[in-house]
Write an enzyme that holds these catalytic residues in place. Sequence first.
Site, PDB file in Angstrom:
ATOM      1  N   ARG A   1       0.846  -1.207   0.000  1.00  0.00           N
ATOM      2  CA  ARG A   1       0.000   0.000   0.000  1.00  0.00           C
ATOM      3  C   ARG A   1       0.876   1.250   0.000  1.00  0.00           C
ATOM      4  O   ARG A   1       0.563   2.244  -0.634  1.00  0.00           O
ATOM      5  CB  ARG A   1      -0.963  -0.006   1.195  1.00  0.00           C
ATOM      6  CG  ARG A   1      -1.786   1.272   1.307  1.00  0.00           C
ATOM      7  CD  ARG A   1      -3.018   1.123   2.199  1.00  0.00           C
ATOM      8  NE  ARG A   1      -2.768   0.404   3.430  1.00  0.00           N
ATOM      9  CZ  ARG A   1      -2.098   0.870   4.479  1.00  0.00           C
ATOM     10  NH1 ARG A   1      -1.603   2.092   4.456  1.00  0.00           N
ATOM     11  NH2 ARG A   1      -1.912   0.123   5.553  1.00  0.00           N
TER      12      ARG A   1
ATOM     13  N   TYR B   1     -15.883  18.129 -14.718  1.00  0.00           N
ATOM     14  CA  TYR B   1     -16.466  16.787 -14.620  1.00  0.00           C
ATOM     15  C   TYR B   1     -17.481  16.727 -13.485  1.00  0.00           C
ATOM     16  O   TYR B   1     -17.182  17.148 -12.367  1.00  0.00           O
ATOM     17  CB  TYR B   1     -15.340  15.771 -14.417  1.00  0.00           C
ATOM     18  CG  TYR B   1     -15.816  14.392 -14.105  1.00  0.00           C
ATOM     19  CD1 TYR B   1     -16.671  13.722 -14.967  1.00  0.00           C
ATOM     20  CD2 TYR B   1     -15.431  13.765 -12.928  1.00  0.00           C
ATOM     21  CE1 TYR B   1     -17.123  12.456 -14.676  1.00  0.00           C
ATOM     22  CE2 TYR B   1     -15.871  12.481 -12.630  1.00  0.00           C
ATOM     23  CZ  TYR B   1     -16.724  11.840 -13.502  1.00  0.00           C
ATOM     24  OH  TYR B   1     -17.186  10.585 -13.211  1.00  0.00           O
TER      25      TYR B   1
ATOM     26  N   ASP C   1      -7.030  19.560 -13.944  1.00  0.00           N
ATOM     27  CA  ASP C   1      -7.413  18.230 -14.428  1.00  0.00           C
ATOM     28  C   ASP C   1      -7.038  18.174 -15.911  1.00  0.00           C
ATOM     29  O   ASP C   1      -7.642  18.856 -16.742  1.00  0.00           O
ATOM     30  CB  ASP C   1      -8.916  18.005 -14.210  1.00  0.00           C
ATOM     31  CG  ASP C   1      -9.338  16.583 -14.558  1.00  0.00           C
ATOM     32  OD1 ASP C   1      -8.727  15.991 -15.457  1.00  0.00           O
ATOM     33  OD2 ASP C   1     -10.300  16.081 -13.941  1.00  0.00           O
TER      34      ASP C   1
ATOM     35  N   LYS D   1      -8.902   7.022 -18.769  1.00  0.00           N
ATOM     36  CA  LYS D   1      -9.255   7.547 -20.100  1.00  0.00           C
ATOM     37  C   LYS D   1      -8.119   7.304 -21.097  1.00  0.00           C
ATOM     38  O   LYS D   1      -7.820   6.173 -21.404  1.00  0.00           O
ATOM     39  CB  LYS D   1      -9.612   9.025 -19.985  1.00  0.00           C
ATOM     40  CG  LYS D   1     -10.538   9.358 -18.814  1.00  0.00           C
ATOM     41  CD  LYS D   1     -11.870   8.662 -18.914  1.00  0.00           C
ATOM     42  CE  LYS D   1     -12.736   9.067 -17.735  1.00  0.00           C
ATOM     43  NZ  LYS D   1     -13.856   8.221 -17.502  1.00  0.00           N
TER      44      LYS D   1
HETATM   45  N1  PLP Z   1     -11.791  13.894 -14.459  1.00  0.00           N
HETATM   46  C1  PLP Z   1     -12.385  13.854 -15.663  1.00  0.00           C
HETATM   47  C2  PLP Z   1     -12.184  14.982 -16.628  1.00  0.00           C
HETATM   48  C3  PLP Z   1     -13.218  12.781 -16.009  1.00  0.00           C
HETATM   49  O1  PLP Z   1     -13.818  12.752 -17.220  1.00  0.00           O
HETATM   50  C4  PLP Z   1     -13.403  11.728 -15.066  1.00  0.00           C
HETATM   51  C5  PLP Z   1     -14.280  10.575 -15.388  1.00  0.00           C
HETATM   52  O2  PLP Z   1     -15.002  10.557 -16.349  1.00  0.00           O
HETATM   53  C6  PLP Z   1     -12.778  11.824 -13.833  1.00  0.00           C
HETATM   54  C7  PLP Z   1     -11.963  12.903 -13.556  1.00  0.00           C
HETATM   55  C8  PLP Z   1     -12.959  10.748 -12.792  1.00  0.00           C
HETATM   56  O3  PLP Z   1     -12.233   9.615 -13.155  1.00  0.00           O
HETATM   57  P1  PLP Z   1     -12.603   8.110 -12.730  1.00  0.00           P
HETATM   58  O4  PLP Z   1     -13.836   7.721 -13.438  1.00  0.00           O
HETATM   59  O5  PLP Z   1     -11.361   7.352 -13.131  1.00  0.00           O
HETATM   60  O6  PLP Z   1     -12.806   8.110 -11.247  1.00  0.00           O
END
Ligand code: PLP
Length: 390
Positions: free
Chosen positions: A59, A111, A183, A208
Amino acid sequence: MSSGAHGDDGHALKLETRAVHAGRAVDTATGAVTPPLHLSTTFERDADGRWSRGYDYARSSNPTRRLLETALADLEGGSSCAAFASGSAATLAVLQSVGAGCHIVVTEDCYYGTLQQLRDLLPALGIEATMTDTTNPDAVRSALRDNTRLIWVETPSNPLLRITDISAMADIARARGCKLACDNTFATPVFQHPLELGADYCIHSTTKYISGHSDVVGGAVIGACEEDQFEAVRRWQVKGGAVPSPFDCWLLLRSLNTLPLRVRQQSANALQIARFLGQQPGVEAVHYPGLPGHPGHALASRQMQLDGQPGFGSVVSFEVPGGAAQALATAARTRLFIRATSLGGVESLIEHRASSEGPGSRAPDGLLRLAVGIENPIDLIADLQQALDR
Ligand code: PLP
């Protein structure tokens, strides 16, 4: 954290080369060219009680995870990196690092899962947030409070692909003594480097593009700071325990090798599709920063580049007349575009974003979001054409 950013003669290695070599070395024990997958949860102590080989318990760290973290830090130009079990866990680690009694300013159309964390999880920890239009620096300045400790931007944003000026946000953050987080999931390290533009943290949902094959859920935070200043994030990884499995880290490492190839192709496909959609009478609006009519086009052309050439990513949103019913009917007619959420995979997806997000969604009712894959764009355009024509 070691970097593979320079060749033996000191010249800066190109991204495609770093995507293959960063964090990697031939395994000294076996000569294996592909990094080994370390599944051990625990590691032997020395006779004197130390763990001189650098690992104690998986971990806290694991050799496969550390390779991934080294590679991601290299590609983003960072000095520290923590890999998480999801993009959401990575996001939460940064958001809650501000501490109780603090305030965060956030891109209003980021998001929706990030907005849900700010609405449903963080108030209980004594953290407040203001959603604002981060494409407008004055709006960000007005949203700042004395206790603002973090500005969180997502650019391009989701699903309207709006573009925030990362350098301008870094200036505002620095002037107020707060941190800037970006992000970078939609842009990827292929086209955008928030840390070089002054951000303190760069966040990815590695689910992604970095996975690229829709088979791993993961996340990462890359820090501009050295490890000793990264503690606010690292402790949420190690003590919070939202760590990725070694196998997921291994898959992500493998996917990184082809990231530039995939993203370049996806982005080129997306630009062709956006241009096609822009000429269709049955399409009311196209949201793609690669189109000259997009309000963030000039900024995106400067901020999102690979080797001096702009690249805008592979998410394209468009609006059809007739609201949700018509949008869902259009999505139901596509044959190659698969009706599913997410983005960044090799296969193309289509999604009615408002019904996917549910009540409170900011997505227009008639909006469909495309996550363009690596298929031949001629086939993808033909698929959209027949879906729009009926
Ligand atoms: N940030 C963005 C721009 C996203 O599109 C997403 C998910 O679609 C996330 C964060 C969250 O990621 P996760 O689904 O891997 O938790």
